[in-house]
Scaffold this active site. Structure first.
Site, PDB file in Angstrom:
ATOM      1  N   GLU A  70      -4.925  14.158  30.748  1.00  0.00           N
ATOM      2  CA  GLU A  70      -6.297  14.329  29.881  1.00  0.00           C
ATOM      3  C   GLU A  70      -6.570  13.051  29.201  1.00  0.00           C
ATOM      4  O   GLU A  70      -5.634  12.576  28.334  1.00  0.00           O
ATOM      5  CB  GLU A  70      -5.762  15.557  28.799  1.00  0.00           C
ATOM      6  CG  GLU A  70      -7.153  15.641  28.116  1.00  0.00           C
ATOM      7  CD  GLU A  70      -6.846  16.947  27.069  1.00  0.00           C
ATOM      8  OE1 GLU A  70      -8.049  17.263  26.476  1.00  0.00           O
ATOM      9  OE2 GLU A  70      -5.724  17.527  26.918  1.00  0.00           O
ATOM     10  N   GLU A  95      -4.246   9.083  24.368  1.00  0.00           N
ATOM     11  CA  GLU A  95      -4.981   9.209  23.093  1.00  0.00           C
ATOM     12  C   GLU A  95      -4.805   7.911  22.167  1.00  0.00           C
ATOM     13  O   GLU A  95      -3.925   7.210  22.507  1.00  0.00           O
ATOM     14  CB  GLU A  95      -4.452  10.338  22.414  1.00  0.00           C
ATOM     15  CG  GLU A  95      -5.204  10.501  20.973  1.00  0.00           C
ATOM     16  CD  GLU A  95      -6.678  10.725  21.024  1.00  0.00           C
ATOM     17  OE1 GLU A  95      -7.330   9.601  20.469  1.00  0.00           O
ATOM     18  OE2 GLU A  95      -7.122  11.690  21.506  1.00  0.00           O
ATOM     19  N   ASP A 145     -16.298  11.588  22.943  1.00  0.00           N
ATOM     20  CA  ASP A 145     -17.370  11.137  21.789  1.00  0.00           C
ATOM     21  C   ASP A 145     -18.571  11.008  22.336  1.00  0.00           C
ATOM     22  O   ASP A 145     -18.634  10.035  23.436  1.00  0.00           O
ATOM     23  CB  ASP A 145     -16.965   9.832  21.030  1.00  0.00           C
ATOM     24  CG  ASP A 145     -17.620   9.566  19.775  1.00  0.00           C
ATOM     25  OD1 ASP A 145     -18.972   9.951  19.715  1.00  0.00           O
ATOM     26  OD2 ASP A 145     -17.126   9.089  18.947  1.00  0.00           O
ATOM     27  N   LYS A 149     -26.033   8.154  18.903  1.00  0.00           N
ATOM     28  CA  LYS A 149     -27.079   7.270  18.612  1.00  0.00           C
ATOM     29  C   LYS A 149     -27.457   6.228  19.569  1.00  0.00           C
ATOM     30  O   LYS A 149     -26.455   5.841  20.318  1.00  0.00           O
ATOM     31  CB  LYS A 149     -26.589   6.568  17.288  1.00  0.00           C
ATOM     32  CG  LYS A 149     -26.402   7.313  15.968  1.00  0.00           C
ATOM     33  CD  LYS A 149     -26.080   6.400  14.685  1.00  0.00           C
ATOM     34  CE  LYS A 149     -25.949   7.337  13.656  1.00  0.00           C
ATOM     35  NZ  LYS A 149     -25.720   6.611  12.327  1.00  0.00           N
ATOM     36  N   ASP A 181     -20.232  19.281  24.580  1.00  0.00           N
ATOM     37  CA  ASP A 181     -21.181  20.243  23.927  1.00  0.00           C
ATOM     38  C   ASP A 181     -22.597  19.302  23.654  1.00  0.00           C
ATOM     39  O   ASP A 181     -23.283  19.707  22.613  1.00  0.00           O
ATOM     40  CB  ASP A 181     -20.741  20.701  22.518  1.00  0.00           C
ATOM     41  CG  ASP A 181     -20.416  19.766  21.602  1.00  0.00           C
ATOM     42  OD1 ASP A 181     -20.062  18.561  22.048  1.00  0.00           O
ATOM     43  OD2 ASP A 181     -20.023  20.258  20.485  1.00  0.00           O
TER      44      ASP A 181
END
Length: 241
Positions: A70, A95, A145, A149, A181
């Site tokens: 992941e 991560e 993320d 913008k 999303d």
């Protein structure tokens, strides 16, 4: 005379800010990292991976099993839940934020999860060199993320070139699972991977069904509450020639 500073050739998909961890998180690094956190040789940055570093998967997990990776595991809710539910498989969480890594280790230890490892590193470098070729059965990218913008979209993880990098790490027939999303990012993900010759769609229609192996997290619920559609995509790694 000091050597000139060296920078990565490509922008990374994160901005790593320093932040204080709680006492429990500090203890997790002291007491649990020996089991869960991989010691990765570095290159030019604290989140880099030395080009010569290689993970011996079988030796690390002490068995031969399917490996699920992941990217951007955050607080670890999804991968800890999956690792607990699937003890026959091995899991690797990538991560860069230490508080998230610490939380993941705490929850994994509490749940008695032992088939999980964590790596504190830039994900494309892990996929490109650190993992052996064709070693992963699945790669997950859930809610990375979106860098919504316009001036920041170059930082998105899923962009031109990512498909080939992920395909290197995946075994033939392995799955790349994605969810977001953010509609604009979902469209970009689909465009990038539809154009990647090493992958084929593993879904029918416009979007894939929700992956039932993904635990519902607070992050996903927040997106739903705000009225955003959750988009799932799944691609299958084509056989090597």
């Amino acid at each position: 005379m000091p050597e000139p500073r060296t920078f990565r050739d490509e922008p990374v998909s994160f901005v790593r800010r320093s932040g204080r961890m709680s006492e429990a998180q500090e203890r997790a690094f002291e007491e649990l990292s020996g089991h869960y956190l991989l010691d990765v040789p570095r290159a030019i940055a604290s989140t880099s991976v030395h080009a010569d570093a290689r993970l011996d998967v079988a030796a690390e997990y002490r068995r031969d099993a399917a490996l699920i990776v992941e990217i951007g595991s955050g607080q670890g809710h999804a991968i800890v839940s999956a690792a607990a539910a699937r003890p026959e498989d091995d899991f690797l969480a990538i991560e860069v934020f230490r508080a998230g890594l610490a939380r993941t280790m705490l929850d994994a230890d509490k749940a008695g999860v032992r088939n999980l490892r964590l790596v504190e590193a830039n994900a494309p470098e892990v996929l490109a060199t650190y993992l052996p070729e064709a070693s992963a059965s699945e790669v997950w990218v859930f809610f990375s993320d979106p860098w919504h913008k316009k001036r920041h979209t170059k930082r998105r993880l899923i962009r031109d070139g990512f498909g080939a990098t992920a395909a290197r790490a995946l075994a033939d027939g392995g799955l790349l699972r994605l969810a977001t999303d953010w509609e604009d990012y979902a469209l970009q993900m689909r465009e990038v991977l539809d154009a990647e010759p090493l992958f084929e769609r593993a879904f029918e229609g416009e979007w894939g069904d929700r992956f039932d192996g993904r635990a519902m997290t607070a992050f996903e619920r927040k997106g739903i509450t705000k009225g955003r559609e959750i988009r799932d995509l799944t691609y299958r790694r084509k056989p090597r020639a």
